[in-house]
Scaffold this motif. Structure first.
Motif, PDB file in Angstrom:
ATOM      1  N   THR A 498     -49.169  30.491 100.895  1.00  0.00           N
ATOM      2  CA  THR A 498     -49.260  31.213 102.162  1.00  0.00           C
ATOM      3  C   THR A 498     -47.923  31.883 102.403  1.00  0.00           C
ATOM      4  O   THR A 498     -46.867  31.399 101.963  1.00  0.00           O
ATOM      5  CB  THR A 498     -49.586  30.288 103.350  1.00  0.00           C
ATOM      6  N   ARG A 500     -45.549  33.789 105.501  1.00  0.00           N
ATOM      7  CA  ARG A 500     -45.396  33.964 106.940  1.00  0.00           C
ATOM      8  C   ARG A 500     -44.312  34.986 107.214  1.00  0.00           C
ATOM      9  O   ARG A 500     -43.270  35.023 106.550  1.00  0.00           O
ATOM     10  CB  ARG A 500     -45.041  32.643 107.623  1.00  0.00           C
ATOM     11  N   ARG A 505     -46.240  34.426 112.179  1.00  0.00           N
ATOM     12  CA  ARG A 505     -47.645  34.671 111.845  1.00  0.00           C
ATOM     13  C   ARG A 505     -47.843  34.717 110.332  1.00  0.00           C
ATOM     14  O   ARG A 505     -46.984  35.169 109.575  1.00  0.00           O
ATOM     15  CB  ARG A 505     -48.121  35.977 112.474  1.00  0.00           C
ATOM     16  N   TYR A 506     -49.032  34.276 109.928  1.00  0.00           N
ATOM     17  CA  TYR A 506     -49.388  34.272 108.513  1.00  0.00           C
ATOM     18  C   TYR A 506     -49.908  35.643 108.091  1.00  0.00           C
ATOM     19  O   TYR A 506     -50.591  36.332 108.863  1.00  0.00           O
ATOM     20  CB  TYR A 506     -50.476  33.235 108.238  1.00  0.00           C
ATOM     21  N   THR A 508     -52.560  37.807 106.460  1.00  0.00           N
ATOM     22  CA  THR A 508     -54.000  37.583 106.402  1.00  0.00           C
ATOM     23  C   THR A 508     -54.689  38.896 106.116  1.00  0.00           C
ATOM     24  O   THR A 508     -54.068  39.967 106.128  1.00  0.00           O
ATOM     25  CB  THR A 508     -54.500  36.973 107.724  1.00  0.00           C
ATOM     26  N   ARG A 521     -52.712  30.682 112.210  1.00  0.00           N
ATOM     27  CA  ARG A 521     -52.764  29.596 111.243  1.00  0.00           C
ATOM     28  C   ARG A 521     -53.859  29.908 110.227  1.00  0.00           C
ATOM     29  O   ARG A 521     -54.767  30.700 110.520  1.00  0.00           O
ATOM     30  CB  ARG A 521     -53.069  28.256 111.926  1.00  0.00           C
ATOM     31  N   PRO A 522     -53.814  29.295 109.054  1.00  0.00           N
ATOM     32  CA  PRO A 522     -54.926  29.466 108.112  1.00  0.00           C
ATOM     33  C   PRO A 522     -56.195  28.854 108.685  1.00  0.00           C
ATOM     34  O   PRO A 522     -56.160  27.851 109.395  1.00  0.00           O
ATOM     35  CB  PRO A 522     -54.452  28.691 106.874  1.00  0.00           C
ATOM     36  N   GLU A 529     -55.947  33.506 104.491  1.00  0.00           N
ATOM     37  CA  GLU A 529     -54.477  33.490 104.522  1.00  0.00           C
ATOM     38  C   GLU A 529     -53.856  32.952 103.232  1.00  0.00           C
ATOM     39  O   GLU A 529     -52.665  32.649 103.212  1.00  0.00           O
ATOM     40  CB  GLU A 529     -53.997  32.646 105.716  1.00  0.00           C
ATOM     41  N   THR A 530     -54.624  32.796 102.186  1.00  0.00           N
ATOM     42  CA  THR A 530     -54.080  32.236 100.945  1.00  0.00           C
ATOM     43  C   THR A 530     -54.070  33.280  99.843  1.00  0.00           C
ATOM     44  O   THR A 530     -54.985  34.111  99.721  1.00  0.00           O
ATOM     45  CB  THR A 530     -54.904  31.016 100.487  1.00  0.00           C
TER      46      THR A 530
END
Length: 982
Positions: A498, A500, A505-506, A508, A521-522, A529-530
């Protein structure tokens, strides 16, 4: 009274004075067939002419009310399992039930038929849904499931606060191909292990029903399982409801190909006992059409529909759905709703505290505020309060960093998340987060709120939680340019990453395919998000795991290309600005002690739909604890995770090691109180922690006896055994006594002989040295968590039915039995730390041999097998045996009594002429232990896998007396049974 003074006449189904069966029968008679059919779907419509409101089966409430907005979030189920405290778990269930009622009062979409708890046994720690179960042991799981459902149900004899449904029936421990794989479960494992987890709560009367699992058992889908009627419904007189899992009715045709048509499938499910169909979300039309089609084809009749609808109406009656609300509340003695109360908040903290397990401690813990002037709190979970798929939205939260800073003062806590700081460069320039996103507000902090439930309500287990989706498109996509943006990279193992932004924030991907720093968040049914980096030329390709596509530079910003797009489009070069372990080492060197918080994100690398492949801690997290320990020997590792890890090096090197499941809203505060000794830890492991995944059998090997799995049969030395957990104080055990009265009565004395007040979890195990069949090394038969002050002594009594304590399923005679002999009863602090032992003798006649002349041999009732798999004898009921991969299989039946001699044999078998190996010989060879061959029978093609034939064979050398019988199977046949005659 009516307005004119006359009596008000209500239909019998509204009369609360009448028995439930009478009320239901009256209502059924008033409903048309179409109205009854419509009630079979998860979303049952209302019947306005009768004043019936719509009703939805299914409300997730595994450790708090889920998916319906803010609610009290308790520790994950596996964390509740670690408390070993049924009374605490009952109170948690009661709180969850009250919150469901309170939320229901505000929003009628909140369901009262709760699909909780999950009682599948944690047979393999790689199972993705490990977080949802209580334990690997059926005794502990049953006790906690009974407690939780009692809390959810409430104490009134007739009125139910909520109606709990147990998940997932049956033998379900793999997410990999979960809707097409079959669990091969021999009768002993079925009765002693898998069914045992469900039996206790159902017999206690606290359960409204069960939900079948996606998988097959012995070749037959669980949604047409004969055990629903042959086992489940025999345990209680209560009308149990069976709710299908999401999409599973369609799977019977679409993925499992078990039936040719959906009409056949829905008919078979109804006849097996499924009452509510969770399929096609809120669209009931397909289910209705299939039921009508089954009726028109004569596969079922109206009475089949009435039976299912009657069970559903009985549950609705218990919930007050057929009453006037004020009458229901009064009759139930105040089944009220209490939401986010001080008592619930205190209970969430208590549960989180009791779930903490002290795995190892060489004197570092408890910490003292005077001795720790500066504390380093580091690691990827040090400032996180993670949610899983079945969590509610947090009303309040605490992270370890927040709780420790509040306790010590922010100036005394040094923090580093341990993530690598990286930059990504492409041929077109540096990857950058636009200022509007990079400088915006970080992730929203969840605090006290009066918000109601979210606008969107997931229909079933396959629906998205709106709070965990990341579809924001109001922020600009990532771009490339001359100025880089530093990103925080977390490696969750297996190359899953992941990223950030500085805002927190991630990164995405939304539906439009663009990459944004937009996720708090995931999460989501498909996590967006991965990413993973794949080596390519002199750099890497950046693959988005949610879509499978590669990230490329496109007009408008970074975007995920189509899955079959060119890999040549964008190569990324990764520049590490700072390694996470370097930042951790600096923080550790500045502190008097270090707490490394590592573990998993419940949305990544092990969750529903995704099993783990390893027990190893992610390499990035390994480096963190090693760096912290090298810089500061006073380092404790806290594993906050949904499942066990193989952390032998950490256990050997570090002075303290703790584990806790994700602890809900109070996780950080609870951990701080344990670390500083406000609470002496007393959590106990609910499953074995292995030294390596190499010690585990195949994930799909459900035969725990043959594969020597779980603490019951594992022959090796675990890293940490089942039931393990240390304390800050010491407990001593006095003499143990056992006597046979109303069952088995065990008495032992326990003393807190240490320096602190604390809880001890007293565990009672039984073992059978020298048993004639392979029984567990020891098995839990009772336990109790007891609070003792310093120096306090208590005498404890346990009473267990003899059959539950010492019995096993006798395959020779198809029944529970307790062999005569001497048994050992142990009391101790874990399955491997037994402090006192006593013996008890059971008298009786010796076990009788198999009466093969009278009963024959059911192939599935073997004692030992190799190279075989259990399969469905017919689509309706019964098991048969087949060779795994149509190769060679062997069966052993011990102690077969042939009397004066058996002269002939009948082999009942089937062979599909169109199946694999149809052109080869398919044979059944029968021989004795000394190698004497009794007969070799060739099984011809029979026209189908369910078309059994009886092949007769004479036995030239008749076997006599009691002998072991060996059978060798070859080829693609199915063996159902053998019959012998004299």
């Amino acid at each position: 009274m009516s307005d004119d003074g006359g009596l008000i006449t209500r239909p019998p189904f509204r009369d609360t004075r009448l028995p439930v069966r009478t009320r239901v029968a009256d209502l059924l008679a008033r409903l048309t067939l179409d109205e009854r059919i419509a009630m079979l779907h998860q979303f049952a419509p209302g019947v306005e002419r009768l004043g019936l409101a719509p009703f939805r089966t299914g409300q997730e409430a595994l450790h708090g009310v889920a998916w319906m907005g803010p609610a009290t979030v308790f520790p994950q189920a596996v964390g509740l399992g670690a408390t070993w405290n049924p009374e605490l778990v009952r109170r948690v269930g009661e709180a969850v039930g009250r919150e469901a009622r309170a939320m229901r009062a505000r929003d009628p979409r909140v369901g009262l038929n709760v699909w909780s708890p999950t009682v599948n046994l944690l047979r393999d720690p790689r199972w993705g849904r490990n977080e949802e179960g209580y334990a690997e042991d059926p005794c502990l799981t049953s006790a906690l499931a009974t407690a939780y459902t009692r809390g959810l149900r409430g104490d009134h004899p007739e009125r139910w606060r909520t109606a709990p449904v147990l998940k997932h029936w049956l033998a379900h421990n793999n997410e990999t191909d979960r809707d097409t794989t079959s669990s091969s479960v021999r009768p002993r494992v079925l009765h002693e292990y898998d069914l045992a987890a469900f039996r206790g709560a159902v017999r206690a009367g606290a359960v409204a029903g069960v939900m079948p699992a996606y998988n097959l058992v012995n070749g037959r889908p669980n949604h047409v399982s004969p055990y629903l009627r042959e086992q489940l419904r025999t345990w209680t007189d209560q009308e149990l409801v069976v709710c299908s899992d999401a999409g599973a009715p369609s799977n019977l045709v679409d993925s499992e190909h078990y039936f040719d048509t959906h009409e056949e499938a829905v008919a078979a499910a109804l006849l097996a006992g499924v009452d509510s169909f969770t399929d096609h979300d809120q669209d009931a039309s397909k289910t209705i059409a299939r039921v009508r089609g089954a009726l028109e084809r004569g596969l079922i009749d109206a009475s089949t529909v009435d039976t299912a609808v009657g069970r559903l109406l009985a549950m609705r009656c218990a919930l007050g759905e057929l009453d006037e609300l004020d009458e229901f509340e009064g009759a139930a003695g105040g089944i009220d709703g209490a939401f986010d109360t001080p008592a619930h908040r205190a209970l969430a903290l208590e549960a989180a505290e009791q779930a903490v397990v002290l795995l190892a401690n060489d004197g570092l813990l408890p910490l003292s505020e005077s001795g720790v002037r500066t504390l380093a709190v580091v690691g990827p979970l040090a400032d996180e309060c993670k949610l899983d798929w079945y969590s509610g939205s947090l009303i309040r939260r605490s992270t370890p960093r927040e709780a420790l800073a509040e306790r010590l003062g922010a100036d005394r806590v040094v923090f580093a998340d341990g993530l690598d700081t990286v930059r990504l460069r492409t041929a077109a320039g540096w990857v950058r987060v636009p200022d509007a996103a990079a400088e915006g507000e970080g992730p929203a902090e969840e605090g006290p709120t009066d918000e109601g439930p979210t606008d969107e309500v997931p229909a079933d287990e396959g629906s998205l939680d709106p709070a965990q989706t990341a579809g924001r498109t109001d922020l600009p996509p990532l771009t490339v340019g001359d100025t880089p943006t530093d990103l925080s990279l977390a490696d969750w193992g297996g190359g899953v990453l992941t990223l950030r932004a500085p805002s927190g924030r991630y990164l995405t991907v939304a539906d439009d395919g663009f990459v944004r720093a937009a996720a708090e968040r995931p999460g989501g049914w498909v996590v967006q998000e991965t990413f993973t980096l794949e080596a390519h030329r002199d750099g890497h390709l950046l693959r988005h795991l949610g879509t499978g596509g590669y990230v490329c530079v496109a007009a408008g910003g970074l975007k995920v290309a189509e899955r079959d797009g060119s890999k040549e489009e964008t190569v990324f070069r990764l520049e590490v600005v700072e390694r996470g372990e370097d930042a951790v080492a600096r923080a550790a060197a500045r502190a008097d002690a270090v707490v490394v918080v590592a573990g998993n994100d419940p949305q990544i690398g092990g969750r529903e739909t995704e099993d783990r492949t390893t027990l190893a801690l992610p390499a990035q997290q390994e480096r963190l604890w090693r760096a912290a320990h090298a810089a500061n020997p006073r380092t404790a590792l806290v594993l906050t995770s949904s499942y066990p890890y193989a952390v032998g090096d950490a256990a050997d090197a570090l002075p303290a090691l703790l584990w806790t499941a994700h602890g809900g809203q109070a996780a950080g505060t609870a951990l701080a109180r344990v670390l500083f000794g406000d609470v002496s830890p007393a959590g106990r492991l609910p499953q074995t922690w292995y030294a390596s995944h190499d010690e585990l059998p195949d994930l799909l090997d459900y035969d725990i006896i043959a594969s020597r799995a779980t603490y019951l049969y594992f022959d090796g030395a675990p890293l940490f055994p089942f039931g393990h957990g240390l304390s800050y104080t010491d407990f001593s055990y006095g003499e143990l006594s056992v006597r046979r009265e109303a069952g088995l009565t065990v008495e032992c004395e326990v003393t807190n002989s240490g320096p602190y007040d604390g809880d001890e979890v007293v565990q009672i195990y039984a073992s059978a040295p020298g048993s004639r069949v392979p029984l567990p090394h020891r098995r839990l038969i009772a336990h109790r968590r007891v609070r003792l002050r310093r120096g306090e002594r208590v005498r404890l009594f346990f009473t267990v039915p003899i059959e539950d304590a010492l019995g096993f399923w006798d395959v020779a005679h198809g029944r529970w039995t307790v062999d005569p002999g001497t048994y050992e009863i142990h009391a101790g602090a874990s399955s491997a730390d037994l402090r006192a032992t006593a013996t008890v003798t059971v008298e009786g006649p010796p076990p009788a041999p198999r009466p093969v002349l009278r009963r024959g041999l059911e192939a599935a009732d073997y004692d030992v097998a190799d190279g075989i798999v259990l399969v469905d004898r017919t689509k309706v009921r019964g098991d048969a045996v087949a060779c795994r991969d149509d190769a060679v299989g062997r069966l052993l039946f011990r102690a077969c009594d042939f009397g004066a001699g058996a002269t002939s044999m009948n082999v009942e078998a089937a062979r599909d002429a169109a199946g694999a190996g149809a052109g080869d010989d398919a044979t059944v060879e029968v021989h004795l232990a000394d190698g004497t061959t009794l007969a070799t029978v060739s099984v011809p093609p029979t026209g189908g896998r369910y078309a059994y034939t009886a092949v007769h064979a004479a036995l030239p050398t008749p076997p006599t007396g009691v002998q072991d019988l060996h059978i060798t199977l070859r080829g693609g046949l199915r063996l159902a049974r053998l019959g012998f005659s004299d």
